[in-house]
Design an enzyme around this catalytic site. Sequence first.
Site, PDB file in Angstrom:
ATOM      1  N   GLU A  10     -19.484  21.432  -2.058  1.00 37.67           N
ATOM      2  CA  GLU A  10     -19.278  20.826  -3.905  1.00 37.67           C
ATOM      3  C   GLU A  10     -20.783  22.077  -4.184  1.00 37.67           C
ATOM      4  O   GLU A  10     -21.717  21.088  -3.999  1.00 37.67           O
ATOM      5  CB  GLU A  10     -19.070  19.929  -3.734  1.00 37.67           C
ATOM      6  CG  GLU A  10     -17.949  19.317  -3.739  1.00 37.67           C
ATOM      7  CD  GLU A  10     -16.750  20.539  -4.216  1.00 37.67           C
ATOM      8  OE1 GLU A  10     -16.607  20.856  -4.972  1.00 37.67           O
ATOM      9  OE2 GLU A  10     -16.236  20.994  -3.015  1.00 37.67           O
TER      10      GLU A  10
ATOM     11  N   CYS B  94     -23.554  19.077 -12.921  1.00 38.75           N
ATOM     12  CA  CYS B  94     -22.812  19.722 -11.830  1.00 38.75           C
ATOM     13  C   CYS B  94     -21.601  20.486 -13.477  1.00 38.75           C
ATOM     14  O   CYS B  94     -20.947  21.404 -13.827  1.00 38.75           O
ATOM     15  CB  CYS B  94     -22.416  19.892 -11.384  1.00 38.75           C
ATOM     16  SG  CYS B  94     -21.390  18.410 -11.168  1.00 38.75           S
TER      17      CYS B  94
HETATM   18  P1  NAP Z   1     -30.024  22.574  -4.029  1.00 35.76           P
HETATM   19  O1  NAP Z   1     -31.468  22.944  -4.739  1.00 35.76           O
HETATM   20  O2  NAP Z   1     -29.421  23.492  -3.763  1.00 35.76           O
HETATM   21  O3  NAP Z   1     -30.546  21.086  -3.443  1.00 35.76           O
HETATM   22  C1  NAP Z   1     -29.665  20.515  -2.864  1.00 35.76           C
HETATM   23  C2  NAP Z   1     -29.539  19.925  -1.203  1.00 35.76           C
HETATM   24  O4  NAP Z   1     -30.191  21.048  -0.651  1.00 35.76           O
HETATM   25  C3  NAP Z   1     -30.930  18.034  -1.269  1.00 35.76           C
HETATM   26  O5  NAP Z   1     -31.180  18.281  -0.681  1.00 35.76           O
HETATM   27  C4  NAP Z   1     -32.048  20.035  -1.071  1.00 35.76           C
HETATM   28  O6  NAP Z   1     -33.295  19.612  -0.429  1.00 35.76           O
HETATM   29  C5  NAP Z   1     -31.460  20.556  -0.184  1.00 35.76           C
HETATM   30  N1  NAP Z   1     -31.409  21.952   0.753  1.00 35.76           N
HETATM   31  C6  NAP Z   1     -32.204  23.149  -0.095  1.00 35.76           C
HETATM   32  N2  NAP Z   1     -32.525  24.167   1.066  1.00 35.76           N
HETATM   33  C7  NAP Z   1     -32.015  23.803   1.839  1.00 35.76           C
HETATM   34  C8  NAP Z   1     -31.675  24.602   3.247  1.00 35.76           C
HETATM   35  N3  NAP Z   1     -31.704  25.970   3.236  1.00 35.76           N
HETATM   36  N4  NAP Z   1     -30.402  24.336   3.695  1.00 35.76           N
HETATM   37  C9  NAP Z   1     -30.112  22.917   3.965  1.00 35.76           C
HETATM   38  N5  NAP Z   1     -30.832  22.136   2.303  1.00 35.76           N
HETATM   39  C10 NAP Z   1     -31.069  22.680   2.071  1.00 35.76           C
HETATM   40  O7  NAP Z   1     -29.447  21.883  -5.069  1.00 35.76           O
HETATM   41  P2  NAP Z   1     -30.112  21.242  -6.305  1.00 35.76           P
HETATM   42  O8  NAP Z   1     -31.777  21.521  -7.568  1.00 35.76           O
HETATM   43  O9  NAP Z   1     -30.620  19.376  -5.953  1.00 35.76           O
HETATM   44  O10 NAP Z   1     -29.205  20.087  -7.739  1.00 35.76           O
HETATM   45  C11 NAP Z   1     -28.215  20.463  -8.672  1.00 35.76           C
HETATM   46  C12 NAP Z   1     -27.420  21.867  -8.575  1.00 35.76           C
HETATM   47  O11 NAP Z   1     -26.556  20.630  -7.864  1.00 35.76           O
HETATM   48  C13 NAP Z   1     -26.666  22.205  -9.201  1.00 35.76           C
HETATM   49  O12 NAP Z   1     -26.007  23.677  -9.038  1.00 35.76           O
HETATM   50  C14 NAP Z   1     -24.964  21.732 -10.391  1.00 35.76           C
HETATM   51  O13 NAP Z   1     -24.398  22.018 -10.533  1.00 35.76           O
HETATM   52  C15 NAP Z   1     -24.951  20.947  -7.916  1.00 35.76           C
HETATM   53  N6  NAP Z   1     -24.456  19.899  -8.034  1.00 35.76           N
HETATM   54  C16 NAP Z   1     -22.569  20.308  -8.556  1.00 35.76           C
HETATM   55  C17 NAP Z   1     -22.293  18.785  -7.991  1.00 35.76           C
HETATM   56  C18 NAP Z   1     -20.712  19.245  -8.044  1.00 35.76           C
HETATM   57  O14 NAP Z   1     -20.022  17.950  -7.426  1.00 35.76           O
HETATM   58  N7  NAP Z   1     -19.650  20.469  -7.733  1.00 35.76           N
HETATM   59  C19 NAP Z   1     -22.552  17.863  -8.788  1.00 35.76           C
HETATM   60  C20 NAP Z   1     -24.077  17.459  -8.815  1.00 35.76           C
HETATM   61  C21 NAP Z   1     -25.160  18.258  -8.536  1.00 35.76           C
HETATM   62  P3  NAP Z   1     -34.232  19.431  -1.282  1.00 35.76           P
HETATM   63  O15 NAP Z   1     -34.393  18.904  -2.457  1.00 35.76           O
HETATM   64  O16 NAP Z   1     -35.892  19.155   0.011  1.00 35.76           O
HETATM   65  O17 NAP Z   1     -34.840  21.201  -1.642  1.00 35.76           O
END
Ligand code: NAP
Length: 516
Positions: free
Chosen positions: A286, A320
């Site tokens: 997601e 999001c």
């Molecule tokens: P993110 O930077 O993509 O990080 C999400 C998770 O992925 C974190 O636990 C992060 O760990 C991990 N991660 C980072 N690099 C990775 C890799 N190479 N392999 C595996 N995991 C990895 O997103 P965020 O900043 O936490 O959240 C914001 C985003 O989430 C926005 O784009 C928002 O729209 C989206 N979101 C979507 C929904 C939905 O339901 N569609 C809901 C909420 C949020 P680290 O923290 O250690 O980097």
Amino acid sequence: MVHEFVNEPYSDFSLPENRKKQEEALKKASEQFDKEYPLFINGNDVKSDRTMKSMNPSHKDQVVGTFYKAGKREADMAMKAALDAFEEWRWVEPKERAIVLLKAAQIMRKRKAEVNAWLIHEVGKNWLEAEAGTSEAIDFLEFYGREMIRYSEIKGVYPFPMEYPELHYIPLGVGVVIPPWNFPVAILTGMTSAAIVTGNTVLLKPASDAPTIGYQLVEIFKEAGLPDGVLNYIPGSGSEIGDYLVQHPRNRFISFTGSKEVGLRINELAAKPSPGQIWIKRVIAEMGGKDTIIVDETADLEDAAKNVVGSAFGYQGQKCSACSRLILLDEIYDDFIDMVVEKSKKLTIGAAENPDHYMGPVVNQASEEKILSYIDIGQKEGKLILGGEKAEGNGYYIKPTIFRDIQPGARMDQEEIFGPVLSILKAKTFEEALDIANSTEFGLTGSVYSRDRYRIPVAKKKFHVGNLYINRKCTGAMVGAHPFGGFNMSGTDSKAGGEDYLALFMQAKLVSEKLI
Ligand code: NAP
Ligand code: MG
């Protein structure tokens, strides 16, 4: 038997006793800021050779907790524990697994003020956003517990002469759960509990900005009697261990919520079998959004303006589902903009622990820099009419920011900013408004404010988003009523909090015995 699912009610903070309880919980949490948190693997506290700090975005220099950090060694330990635990947990009756979730819900309900406090301190939610987040986590536990019981009772096959066919939903195996920081209790709890209740075992890697909140769930599940090794907690940097976890040959599925970039990377890496892997990994991803509210001239403009402001600036626009584009029909363009600006001007901003503040900080320095760089882009692509700069205080505070006259196709119209920045666009007709709304690569949420009985059904059919709301804000999906998930680059449309969700964590096994 369990009673029917109902959404968890919110505490009313206008009542002095509730206010006092939350204040005390905030104080108690702040007294634990110097604590060190171990990893939790196979029911044991584990320390690694490196640590990382989680910071309070309201007070840049304040450490919320120090976490031992998982590397490959700890990831392997967690994988082994989860594989071993799977051999027992997979055979536990669905009802028994469901009971663990229902108990966890009860424990979290008792600890609500405490969980809220960590949300306020660690990721800058205001009191109400924190209360909504913890309530949603409780909802997920209650809902998925009941859902597992329902799935175990589904017949799923038609009778056939001289045979006894049965369909069983069985678990997949060991899964890696990777949640985002912005709903660090609700989404983390939902993703984790769905994987567990369906009989899988889990490696949970929380977002690095919110490990303390994730740890609350670990403690709650421990208290609820979840057996060792079913849930393994391995905080660590996503960019350091993410690929390793995703590519591990014994990992059967990845449940991810976060940015488009990371989601697509996981999807790509997971598609390639690693040596020794004997299945196709399942990816539930997601991702981001560029969510839109359309307001036409027939709408209740006062109500629409109030909800545009709430959708755009609630939790500093870091949802999001946040409204980041407002599309207005020509006739109301200037007047409605004035209404939105007037209301936005009144929003208070400052440290999240102070309940008088509607807006808190954005989550960290990198976010602040990214948002400010989009504000620069906005200056070139439209007209700044509110905010556009940092607010006072030793935290990552950005004023609610509004740009008007953004053109379709502009970066401010297309790209996810994930902060308190609203782009306003003009449409000549309702059809044009829908075309603009549908013109990004995303498709997560959207709202239409209108009282026109001919236009509303057109919007219901043509506005292409996973969660569409009419005369209601585009944030605040409720478990059960608003299953949540997006189209296109917003993800795999997994519909969290809905009846389809648990099926994603299981496979159906057909058994049919000939009656001779
Ligand atoms: P993110 O930077 O993509 O990080 C999400 C998770 O992925 C974190 O636990 C992060 O760990 C991990 N991660 C980072 N690099 C990775 C890799 N190479 N392999 C595996 N995991 C990895 O997103 P965020 O900043 O936490 O959240 C914001 C985003 O989430 C926005 O784009 C928002 O729209 C989206 N979101 C979507 C929904 C939905 O339901 N569609 C809901 C909420 C949020 P680290 O923290 O250690 O980097
Ligand atoms: Mg933090």
